[in-house]
Design an enzyme around this catalytic site. Structure first.
Site, short mmCIF file in Angstrom:
data_model
loop_
_atom_site.label_atom_id
_atom_site.label_comp_id
_atom_site.label_asym_id
_atom_site.label_seq_id
_atom_site.Cartn_x
_atom_site.Cartn_y
_atom_site.Cartn_z
N PHE A 113 -55.76 42.00 -8.85
CA PHE A 113 -55.87 40.54 -8.80
C PHE A 113 -55.55 40.00 -10.19
O PHE A 113 -56.04 40.52 -11.20
CB PHE A 113 -57.31 40.18 -8.40
CG PHE A 113 -57.52 38.73 -8.08
CD1 PHE A 113 -57.03 38.20 -6.90
CD2 PHE A 113 -58.23 37.91 -8.94
CE1 PHE A 113 -57.24 36.86 -6.59
CE2 PHE A 113 -58.44 36.58 -8.64
CZ PHE A 113 -57.94 36.05 -7.46
N ASP A 184 -63.14 47.44 -9.57
CA ASP A 184 -63.38 46.10 -9.03
C ASP A 184 -63.57 46.25 -7.51
O ASP A 184 -62.69 46.76 -6.81
CB ASP A 184 -62.19 45.19 -9.36
CG ASP A 184 -62.42 43.76 -8.91
OD1 ASP A 184 -63.10 43.55 -7.89
OD2 ASP A 184 -61.88 42.84 -9.57
N TYR A 209 -69.40 36.18 -2.78
CA TYR A 209 -69.08 35.06 -1.90
C TYR A 209 -68.03 35.43 -0.86
O TYR A 209 -67.75 34.63 0.02
CB TYR A 209 -68.58 33.85 -2.72
CG TYR A 209 -67.49 34.18 -3.73
CD1 TYR A 209 -66.17 34.31 -3.32
CD2 TYR A 209 -67.79 34.40 -5.06
CE1 TYR A 209 -65.18 34.65 -4.23
CE2 TYR A 209 -66.81 34.74 -5.97
CZ TYR A 209 -65.50 34.87 -5.55
OH TYR A 209 -64.53 35.21 -6.45
N LYS A 210 -67.46 36.63 -0.96
CA LYS A 210 -66.46 37.06 0.03
C LYS A 210 -67.19 37.69 1.22
O LYS A 210 -67.91 36.99 1.93
CB LYS A 210 -65.44 37.99 -0.64
CG LYS A 210 -64.57 37.24 -1.67
CD LYS A 210 -63.62 38.14 -2.44
CE LYS A 210 -62.79 37.29 -3.42
NZ LYS A 210 -62.10 38.10 -4.44
N ARG A 356 -52.61 36.20 5.34
CA ARG A 356 -53.71 37.15 5.25
C ARG A 356 -54.84 36.75 6.19
O ARG A 356 -55.22 35.58 6.23
CB ARG A 356 -54.20 37.19 3.80
CG ARG A 356 -55.20 38.25 3.49
CD ARG A 356 -55.48 38.28 2.01
NE ARG A 356 -56.20 37.09 1.57
CZ ARG A 356 -56.91 37.01 0.43
NH1 ARG A 356 -56.97 38.05 -0.37
NH2 ARG A 356 -57.54 35.90 0.09
C1 LIG Z 1 -61.70 37.37 -5.68
C2 LIG Z 1 -61.38 38.26 -6.83
C3 LIG Z 1 -61.74 37.91 -8.14
C4 LIG Z 1 -62.33 36.55 -8.42
O1 LIG Z 1 -63.02 36.48 -9.61
P1 LIG Z 1 -64.03 35.26 -9.87
O2 LIG Z 1 -64.31 35.34 -11.31
O3 LIG Z 1 -65.22 35.50 -9.00
O4 LIG Z 1 -63.33 34.00 -9.47
C5 LIG Z 1 -61.51 38.83 -9.15
N1 LIG Z 1 -60.94 40.03 -8.88
C6 LIG Z 1 -60.56 40.37 -7.63
C7 LIG Z 1 -59.94 41.70 -7.38
C8 LIG Z 1 -60.75 39.49 -6.58
O5 LIG Z 1 -60.35 39.81 -5.35
#
Ligand SMILES: *Cc1c(COP(=O)(O)O)cnc(C)c1O
Length: 397
Positions: A113, A184, A209-210, A356
């Site tokens: 990400f 992660d 939150y996911k 997705r």
């Molecule tokens: C959703 C996601 C994030 C989001 O990070 P936030 O700081 O919570 O906005 C980071 N890394 C990955 C791999 C994600 O899928």
């Protein structure tokens, strides 16, 4: 056996809507209304500042962390809540680099990400010591774990495609060459069984939150392996990670164990909302969740491919190699997704061309999949997406 009809009944799901985006923002447990109401009136309202002690607010990062630990195969007492995932990645990466001071390479992959990559870039700029962020193709990660690598910073489940990295094998490879691992778990926690102890992971972080349904802005979690936690330097050395926060000592001393990864004041409202969601997680077995997730995603792939020959599967076909999402590539994917949403099927779009769909067994069932595919098929086969209103990009896609 987990009762998914029972869990589904515990979520607020708008009538006539099929929500296939729990991989971005989980649905809302109905019970959050009452629990937050009580928190606002009886705790914040009546206790005011005494709530930090009386209502246990200050302990929540650790007590909630322990409940998360149970979902990711971590030892109790080694997960703590706070901040956002981007920040926890930064914190873990900084701490891990410090543990390997003679090496200069951070290894990641192009399926990661962007925020993780950005945080690494920002940290490298700050350290100003010739660190290199080496980004390779996901399939080349293993071959690039060499003795130059200080830290591997890898997202286990690819946010675009759902491809799963073998955490145990890559961690073993990293350890064999003396590298530290930062995992992660954004698309792993609540999506697939994770066993951090078995994988021998060093650091891990994820969001709630996911798939975990903690609500918009729910805090992140961070894990540090027991063998590192008492020596690790937390980098973001805030007062609530101090050994004695209320001694107000001008000099920082890291707190005991995982407590040192805390930074500042915890988000109590969000932690309480997350606790309500975790009550639902207590009702299910993660292996049942995984089995149902594979069944739902397999069914979705089969039905979409049978009905829509213009889309291309962008996720692994083998359910065991795939997270709890299915992605299809389609050139006008953005417009198509807007047309699905207008007809009550919510997924999301990831540039450049990925549609997705997330499948969350806690509140999505086979009937939802079949209904969603009918709508998707109608939109795709009748080019209903080919209308100007579906081509205007929103800020959040
Ligand atoms: C959703 C996601 C994030 C989001 O990070 P936030 O700081 O919570 O906005 C980071 N890394 C990955 C791999 C994600 O899928």
């Amino acid at each position: 056996m987990s009762d998914f009809a029972a869990t589904k009944a515990l979520f607020q799901l708008p009538e006539g809507l099929i929500y296939l985006d729990g991989n971005s923002l989980g649905a809302r447990p109905k019970a959050t209304t009452q629990r937050l109401e009580t928190l606002l009136s009886d705790e914040w309202g009546e206790m005011l500042i005494t709530g930090w002690n009386k209502a246990g607010w200050n302990d929540k990062p650790g007590t909630v962390g322990n409940r998360i630990a149970g979902l990711i195969g971590a030892e109790a007492g080694h997960v703590v809540m706070g901040d956002t995932l981007s920040i926890k990645i930064y914190q873990a990466l900084a701490a891990a680099l410090k543990m390997n001071p003679d090496r200069r390479v951070i290894l990641s992959d192009s399926g990661n990400f962007p925020s993780d990559l950005y945080m690494a870039q920002g940290l490298i700029g700050l350290l100003d010591r010739d660190y290199e962020l080496r980004v390779v193709a996901p399939e080349d990660v293993a071959a690039n774990i060499t003795n130059e690598v200080a830290v591997t910073m890898i997202t286990q489940v690819d946010y675009r495609t759902g491809r799963i990295h073998d955490m145990k094998a890559l961690t073993a490879k990293a350890h064999a060459v003396g590298a530290i691992t930062v995992w992660d778990l954004a698309h792993s926690a609540g999506a697939i069984p994770v066993d951090l102890v078995d994988a021998n992971a060093d650091f891990a972080a994820g969001c709630t939150y996911k798939y975990l349904n903690g609500g918009p802005g729910a805090p992140a979690f961070i894990y540090v392996a027991p063998r590192h936690v008492d020596t690790v330097e937390p980098a973001l050395s805030g007062w609530l990670g101090h050994e004695a926060p209320f001694a107000f000592d001008p000099d920082y001393r890291p707190g005991f164990g995982i407590e040192r990864m805390r930074v500042g004041t915890p988000p109590v409202l969000q932690l309480v909302a997350l606790e309500v969601a975790l009550d639902i997680w207590d009702m299910v077995d993660m292996n049942d969740v995984r089995a149902k997730s594979i069944a739902l995603t397999d069914l979705f792939i089969q039905e979409v491919e049978a009905a829509c020959d213009m889309v291309t599967l962008a996720s692994p076909r083998d359910g065991n190699a795939r997270g709890s999402q299915v992605s299809f590539a389609f050139e006008d994917g953005y417009a198509a997704m807007q047309a699905f949403i207008a007809r009550g099927v919510i997924g999301d779009f990831r540039a450049p061309n990925i549609m997705r769909f997330g499948f969350t067994p806690l509140y999505i069932d086979e009937a939802d999949v079949i209904k969603a595919v009918e709508i998707i098929s109608d939109v795709m086969n009748n080019r209903l997406w080919d209308a100007p209103q579906y081509k205007i990009r929103n800020a959040v896609t």
